[in-house]
Design an enzyme around this catalytic site. Structure first.
Site, PDB file in Angstrom:
ATOM      1  CB  VAL A  68      -0.933   0.014   1.238  1.00  0.00           C
ATOM      2  CG1 VAL A  68      -1.832   1.237   1.212  1.00  0.00           C
ATOM      3  CG2 VAL A  68      -1.746  -1.268   1.324  1.00  0.00           C
TER       4      VAL A  68
ATOM      5  CG  ASN B 289       1.271   7.902   2.021  1.00  0.00           C
ATOM      6  OD1 ASN B 289       1.747   9.019   1.838  1.00  0.00           O
ATOM      7  ND2 ASN B 289       0.228   7.688   2.797  1.00  0.00           N
ATOM      8  CB  ALA B 290       1.636  11.114  -2.010  1.00  0.00           C
ATOM      9  CB  SER B 291       4.513  10.886   2.522  1.00  0.00           C
ATOM     10  OG  SER B 291       5.642  10.959   3.349  1.00  0.00           O
TER      11      SER B 291
ATOM     12  CD  GLU C  15       7.392  -8.506   1.587  1.00  0.00           C
ATOM     13  OE1 GLU C  15       8.212  -8.852   0.722  1.00  0.00           O
ATOM     14  OE2 GLU C  15       6.866  -7.365   1.600  1.00  0.00           O
TER      15      GLU C  15
ATOM     16  CB  CYS D 202      12.491  -4.195   1.059  1.00  0.00           C
ATOM     17  SG  CYS D 202      11.391  -3.757   2.431  1.00  0.00           S
TER      18      CYS D 202
ATOM     19  CB  CYS E 177       9.943  -6.698   4.565  1.00  0.00           C
ATOM     20  SG  CYS E 177       8.626  -5.595   4.026  1.00  0.00           S
TER      21      CYS E 177
END
Length: 164
Positions: A71, A73-75, A83, A110, A113
Site C-alpha cells: 500500500v 503513499n505519496a509520502s 510482508e 526488502c 521487511c
C-alpha cells in the site's frame, strides 16, 4: 477443505499436519495454496507510484492464512510492504509466501521487511515465488544473517543511560 472468511483462509487439520513433514511432495499440499493466496493478495495492491504489485500470505501455526499487499503513499516512506501488512495482521510467526509480477526471478523482501520479520524469530520459513507458482524456500536467518533481534536488547552492555 478451506473455510474463507473476511480475507483469511483457514487450513484444515490435514493441511496443518502436512506442514510438519519434510517430504517435498507433502509440502506441496500446503505451499502451493499459500503461494496462490499470495498471488491473489497482490491483486489488491495499491501502487500508483511504483506500479510494482506485491502480495504476501502468512500461514500461522493454527492454520490461519493472513494476506497482505503493498500500500503506497505519496509520502513514500509511509507506504507499507505486503510482508509487513500480512505480519501486522497476524502479529505472529509462521510461514510466509511472497508473490510479484517478476517472471525471471523470485521476489525477495526488502531490508525493512526482513528486519520486521526478524522480530518474530529467525528460523521460520519464507517462500519466494514467481507468477508460474515456482518457489524458493528460505529462513529469516538466510535472508538476514547476523541479525539484530529482541534477545540482543537483553545482553550485557558496557554503558547504560541514566534512565536504563
Amino acid at each position: 477443505m478451506t473455510d474463507f472468511r473476511i480475507g483469511e483462509l483457514r487450513v484444515d487439520g490435514a493441511d496443518t499436519e502436512a506442514r510438519n513433514h519434510s517430504s517435498e511432495e507433502e509440502n506441496e499440499d500446503w505451499i502451493k495454496p499459500l503461494i496462490h493466496q499470495s498471488q491473489g493478495a497482490k491483486e489488491f495492491a495499491y501502487c500508483p507510484y511504483s506500479k510494482f504489485r506485491v502480495g504476501a500470505a502468512l500461514l500461522a501455526h493454527d492454520g490461519t492464512v493472513f494476506t497482505g499487499c503493498n500500500v503506497e503513499n505519496a509520502s513514500y516512506n509511509l507506504g507499507l510492504c505486503a510482508e509487513r501488512t500480512a505480519i501486522a495482521k497476524a502479529v505472529s510467526g509462521g510461514y510466509l509466501a511472497i508473490a510479484s509480477d517478476l517472471e525471471d526471478q523470485f521476489i525477495s523482501p526488502c531490508g525493512g521487511c526482513r528486519q520486521f520479520m526478524r522480530e518474530f524469530g529467525d528460523h521460520w520459513s519464507v517462500y519466494l515465488s514467481k507468477p508460474d507458482g515456482s518457489y524458493k524456500e528460505m529462513t529469516i536467518e538466510d535472508l538476514l544473517p547476523v541479525s539484530f533481534g529482541p534477545e540482543d536488547l537483553k545482553k550485557k552492555r558496557l554503558f547504560t543511560t541514566k534512565n536504563g
